[in-house]
Design a protein around this motif. Structure first.
Motif, PDB file in Angstrom:
ATOM      1  N   VAL A   3       0.847  -1.191   0.000  1.00 18.84           N
ATOM      2  CA  VAL A   3       0.000   0.000   0.000  1.00 18.84           C
ATOM      3  C   VAL A   3       0.884   1.243   0.000  1.00 18.84           C
ATOM      4  CG1 VAL A   3      -1.728   1.335   1.254  1.00 18.84           C
ATOM      5  CG2 VAL A   3      -1.877  -1.160   1.188  1.00 18.84           C
ATOM      6  N   LEU A   4       0.566   2.176  -0.904  1.00 18.72           N
ATOM      7  CA  LEU A   4       1.213   3.481  -0.923  1.00 18.72           C
ATOM      8  C   LEU A   4       0.226   4.478  -0.346  1.00 18.72           C
ATOM      9  CD1 LEU A   4       2.875   3.430  -4.468  1.00 18.72           C
ATOM     10  CD2 LEU A   4       3.913   2.839  -2.271  1.00 18.72           C
ATOM     11  N   ASP A   5       0.477   4.940   0.865  1.00 18.29           N
ATOM     12  CA  ASP A   5      -0.411   5.871   1.557  1.00 18.29           C
ATOM     13  C   ASP A   5       0.082   7.290   1.295  1.00 18.29           C
ATOM     14  OD1 ASP A   5      -2.025   7.320   3.216  1.00 18.29           O
ATOM     15  OD2 ASP A   5      -1.704   6.064   4.984  1.00 18.29           O
ATOM     16  N   LEU A   6      -0.741   8.087   0.603  1.00 14.55           N
ATOM     17  CA  LEU A   6      -0.352   9.446   0.267  1.00 14.55           C
ATOM     18  C   LEU A   6      -0.450  10.395   1.454  1.00 14.55           C
ATOM     19  CD1 LEU A   6      -2.081   9.808  -3.225  1.00 14.55           C
ATOM     20  CD2 LEU A   6       0.199   8.948  -2.680  1.00 14.55           C
ATOM     21  N   ARG A   7      -1.199  10.000   2.493  1.00 15.06           N
ATOM     22  CA  ARG A   7      -1.347  10.809   3.713  1.00 15.06           C
ATOM     23  C   ARG A   7      -1.810  12.224   3.387  1.00 15.06           C
ATOM     24  NH1 ARG A   7       3.883   8.891   7.395  1.00 15.06           N
ATOM     25  NH2 ARG A   7       3.616   6.661   6.999  1.00 15.06           N
ATOM     26  N   CYS A   8      -2.892  12.298   2.659  1.00 17.72           N
ATOM     27  CA  CYS A   8      -3.440  13.586   2.261  1.00 17.72           C
ATOM     28  C   CYS A   8      -4.915  13.631   2.620  1.00 17.72           C
ATOM     29  CB  CYS A   8      -3.260  13.802   0.760  1.00 17.72           C
ATOM     30  SG  CYS A   8      -4.017  12.494  -0.234  1.00 17.72           S
ATOM     31  N   THR A   9      -5.550  14.749   2.342  1.00 21.04           N
ATOM     32  CA  THR A   9      -6.970  14.938   2.662  1.00 21.04           C
ATOM     33  C   THR A   9      -7.729  15.192   1.372  1.00 21.04           C
ATOM     34  OG1 THR A   9      -6.325  15.948   4.754  1.00 21.04           O
ATOM     35  CG2 THR A   9      -8.619  16.239   4.049  1.00 21.04           C
ATOM     36  N   PRO A  10      -8.399  14.186   0.819  1.00 23.48           N
ATOM     37  CA  PRO A  10      -9.095  14.356  -0.460  1.00 23.48           C
ATOM     38  C   PRO A  10     -10.096  15.501  -0.456  1.00 23.48           C
ATOM     39  CG  PRO A  10      -8.961  12.048   0.139  1.00 23.48           C
ATOM     40  CD  PRO A  10      -8.484  12.810   1.321  1.00 23.48           C
ATOM     41  N   ALA A  11     -10.784  15.710   0.677  1.00 23.42           N
ATOM     42  CA  ALA A  11     -11.805  16.758   0.724  1.00 23.42           C
ATOM     43  C   ALA A  11     -11.204  18.134   0.485  1.00 23.42           C
ATOM     44  CB  ALA A  11     -12.537  16.717   2.062  1.00 23.42           C
ATOM     45  N   GLN A  12      -9.949  18.297   0.837  1.00 24.21           N
ATOM     46  CA  GLN A  12      -9.284  19.586   0.639  1.00 24.21           C
ATOM     47  C   GLN A  12      -8.504  19.637  -0.687  1.00 24.21           C
ATOM     48  OE1 GLN A  12      -6.811  20.255   4.057  1.00 24.21           O
ATOM     49  NE2 GLN A  12      -8.540  20.268   5.492  1.00 24.21           N
ATOM     50  N   ARG A  13      -8.668  18.604  -1.475  1.00 23.77           N
ATOM     51  CA  ARG A  13      -8.005  18.509  -2.779  1.00 23.77           C
ATOM     52  C   ARG A  13      -6.487  18.676  -2.642  1.00 23.77           C
ATOM     53  NH1 ARG A  13     -11.382  22.722  -6.286  1.00 23.77           N
ATOM     54  NH2 ARG A  13      -9.961  22.058  -7.932  1.00 23.77           N
TER      55      ARG A  13
END
Length: 720
Positions: A164-174
């Protein structure tokens, strides 16, 4: 200033639009952009940007990677790397992967190109796995598939055992969209002794597909040309220019095959007529490639655009600056003739692509009637810097290019010289080269992701040799790209915004031909023009062969010394043709009278007729009926007679010369000796007078002697 230098002005704008983690305007070592359709394909091992076997020159290479990645409706997206494992890799070697945070500045990105470790802290490690345990990809290739997830519980659900490559981002905030360095490492067995090989590629995550108007237009100018090689001293004009080498033929055939596989990807083709001519003549793969180009030329111009071509790629501005507009005409005329004879249909596009250094004389060349270009593409490093007020617009827009010296301004576009470096940056790993280019295009888009009518042009560097793996990877990456729209040059100018005016850096004419070389070319052209007027029929192949040889010597890829050598070879080839016409070897003619006719015989072994003017001259002769006459040589021997009047007797020289009708070329020369044995009236009179004097002297002597003898006898008789 190159486009890349200008791009650095936009980070603040991009960060405010897409979040601080977005990568801004950078070159890439390799990149990936993912959409839902491609993600599904990647999960099954398809839809990668490159394919084929490893080059064998390294232990670890990139064979291909997922072309585009966007989050699917449910579950994680999949990112697949196809890796080439060198044959010398020890048994038991392992492959590991590290994902780093999205890059935030051009300097950090540059660091990833030149450092084995990207800046910043890693986001995810994929533990090394034995190469032998990975799915095979062709010969010496393996596949490494991973799930890509943001830090969002709803996106979780990776298959058990899948990395798994976890981008550690918040999709809702684009904030997920960005470019993430991915370091792929090949370890020795047991991970003892450091690493065997390593490269850095990039995962590009796109949360939303761009609208049609916001997608970046990309025009790829595809040269189909081999190196021009002229054989020094060649006497046969038909064989003076070497055909494409086997390596060139293979490379160009691979390029054409790749283009055939992706007919939906628009490109602008620049097929060199001289190269196509050579490919078609050699048969095999070369002939097939030439036939495929012919077929493409009849496709829609919106996908396969072929502008009119010069016979060989030329420096239009240099020829114009040297005043060689006649050669520009010859290049375009011969180029059109060769393409037409091969069945290749040039389109109506009037866009000229200039490469290398350019100057203001380019404007003169563009306006030349056979070129008549209404638009031009020039390298971005040849343009004067844009003003701060227009910099953000002009680097990815069209503009009006103005010239000093009176030439009219024309719509123009800048060829991105840094995009061009991706074509040759890593020849041992062509799939990585293609990924670099695709990634760079994505980052240009990310700088102003919501701007409309933007685009860039890529022109491979001079001497670029196509690679089938690179070509296929690039075309595949463009075929379904959600943020890049490939276009032809005509499509580019139609769709991309015009942002104002620019001018060239050069204040003068720019590059030009050296004066000596220009004189050589002009003199050679005069000789060829004369020869053209003499040979019949005009369709004789040697005329086109000589013209093509002279034009080939003007190729922009040749250094000045080789251009000069090419013109010298042309002259030697023309001299070889002229040597087929000679005067008969007998050079002695005897005249027994003061006036008469002398015979001159011309011998020809040429496979064509020759029309010219034969002239004779000599200080000891007069020519009552003229000293020249028109002549057609259409037999192995052609006898001619001239009426002459000798002004003296003895061995008298006379010269004969066969010229072309326009006087620009001497076809043959000869000198003869006329032996005059005739005696003049004055000579006869003098001879008669001398004889009369001699006779009078002899008569007087005889009479005087007779009298003396009578007197002597009278004295001897007594009483007499």
């Amino acid at each position: 200033m190159s486009l890349r230098c200008v791009r650095s002005a936009a980070p603040a704008v991009v960060a405010s639009l897409l979040g601080a983690s977005l990568v801004v305007g950078l070159p890439w070592s390799a990149a990936v952009v993912v959409d839902p359709a491609a993600a599904g394909a990647a999960a099954t091992g398809t839809g990668t940007t490159g394919s084929g076997a490893a080059s064998g020159q390294g232990l670890l290479t990139l064979l291909g990677q997922t072309t585009t990645v966007q989050p699917p409706a449910t579950g994680p997206a999949t990112f697949t790397l196809d890796l080439g494992i060198g044959a010398r890799t020890p048994s038991g070697a392992e492959v590991g992967l590290t994902l780093y945070r999205a890059l935030t500045s051009p300097s950090r990105f540059q660091q990833t190109l030149h450092s084995s470790t990207p800046p910043g802290s890693p986001l995810t490690h994929v533990d090394p796995v034995a190469v032998a345990d990975l799915p095979a990809r062709g010969h010496h290739g393996v596949a490494l598939a991973m799930d890509v997830v943001p830090s969002n519980p709803s996106a979780a659900g990776a298959a058990a055992g899948t990395p798994v490559l976890d981008l550690r981002c918040t999709p809702a905030q684009r904030s997920c969209t960005g470019v993430y360095p991915v370091v792929v490492t090949l370890y020795p067995p047991g991970r003892d002794g450091g690493t065997l090989a390593r490269f850095t590629t990039y995962l590009t995550y796109v949360q939303e597909k761009s609208t049609a108007t916001a997608a970046l237009r990309f025009a790829w100018v595809v040269p189909v040309a081999g190196r021009v090689t002229i054989k020094d001293g060649a006497r046969d004009p038909g064989g003076a220019v070497a055909p494409p080498s086997k390596a060139t033929t293979t490379a160009l055939a691979g390029l054409v095959t790749s283009l055939d596989q992706y007919p939906q990807v628009p490109v602008t083709l620049e097929p060199s007529p001289q190269t196509l001519q050579g490919l078609a003549a050699e048969g095999g793969a070369g002939e097939v490639a030439a036939d495929d180009i012919r077929a493409m030329s009849h496709d829609s111009p919106s996908t396969r655009e072929i502008p009119p071509q010069s016979y060989v790629p030329i420096d239009l501005g240099a020829l114009a600056a040297a005043g060689e507009t006649g050669e520009i005409t010859g290049q375009m005329t011969q180029g059109a003739t060769v393409l037409r004879n091969l069945g290749v249909q040039a389109g109506t596009s009037r866009t000229w692509v200039a490469t290398g250094a350019v100057g203001n004389a380019l404007g003169t060349g563009l306006a030349d009637a056979p070129v008549a270009a209404t638009r031009v593409v020039v390298p971005d490093d040849q343009l004067a810097s844009a003003t701060p007020a227009t910099r953000a617009e002009t680097w990815s827009s069209t503009f009006q290019l103005s010239f000093t010296g009176g030439a009219a301004a024309v719509p123009a576009a800048a060829a991105d010289t840094e995009l061009a470096t991706h074509f040759t940056s890593n020849p041992k790993d062509p799939a990585l080269e293609a990924a670099q280019l695709l990634a760079d295009l994505a980052m240009i888009h990310f700088e102003l992701p919501f701007a409309k009518s933007r685009g860039v042009v890529a022109v491979p560097p001079s001497g670029w040799v196509p690679d089938r793996t690179f070509d296929a990877a690039l075309l595949r990456g463009l075929a379904t790209n959600p943020i890049i729209t490939p276009v032809t040059l005509d499509g580019f100018f139609d769709a991309v915004h015009n942002a104002g005016a620019r001018h060239l850096q050069a204040s003068g004419a720019g590059p030009t031909l050296p004066r000596a070389l220009a004189h050589q070319i002009s003199t050679a052209r005069l000789r060829l023009t004369g020869f053209d007027t003499a040979v019949r029929p005009r369709s004789t192949p040697v005329l086109a062969q000589l013209d093509q040889l002279l034009l080939a010597s003007e190729a922009a890829s040749l250094p000045t010394a080789r251009q000069s050598a090419g013109v010298a070879t042309f002259n030697q080839s023309l001299d070889g043709q002229l040597s087929e016409i000679t005067f008969a070897t007998s050079r002695n003619i005897t005249m027994t009278a003061r006036t008469g006719s002398i015979p001159i015989t011309i011998v020809s072994s040429a496979p064509y007729r020759v029309v010219g003017r034969l002239s004779v001259s000599g200080a000891k002769f007069q020519f009552p009926q003229g000293s020249s006459q028109k002549l057609t040589i259409d037999h192995p021997t052609t006898p001619v007679r001239f009426q002459v009047e000798a002004l003296s007797s003895g061995d008298l020289p006379i010269q004969a010369q066969l010229d072309t009708a326009d006087g620009n070329l001497v076809i043959a020369q000869g000198q003869f000796t006329v032996r005059s044995t005739a005696t003049s009236i004055v000579g006869i009179v003098l001879t008669a007078v001398a004889l009369a004097v001699l006779l009078a002297w002899w008569a007087r002597t005889w009479i005087a002697g007779r009298r003396r003898r009578h007197a002597a006898r009278a004295q001897r008789v007594p009483g007499g």
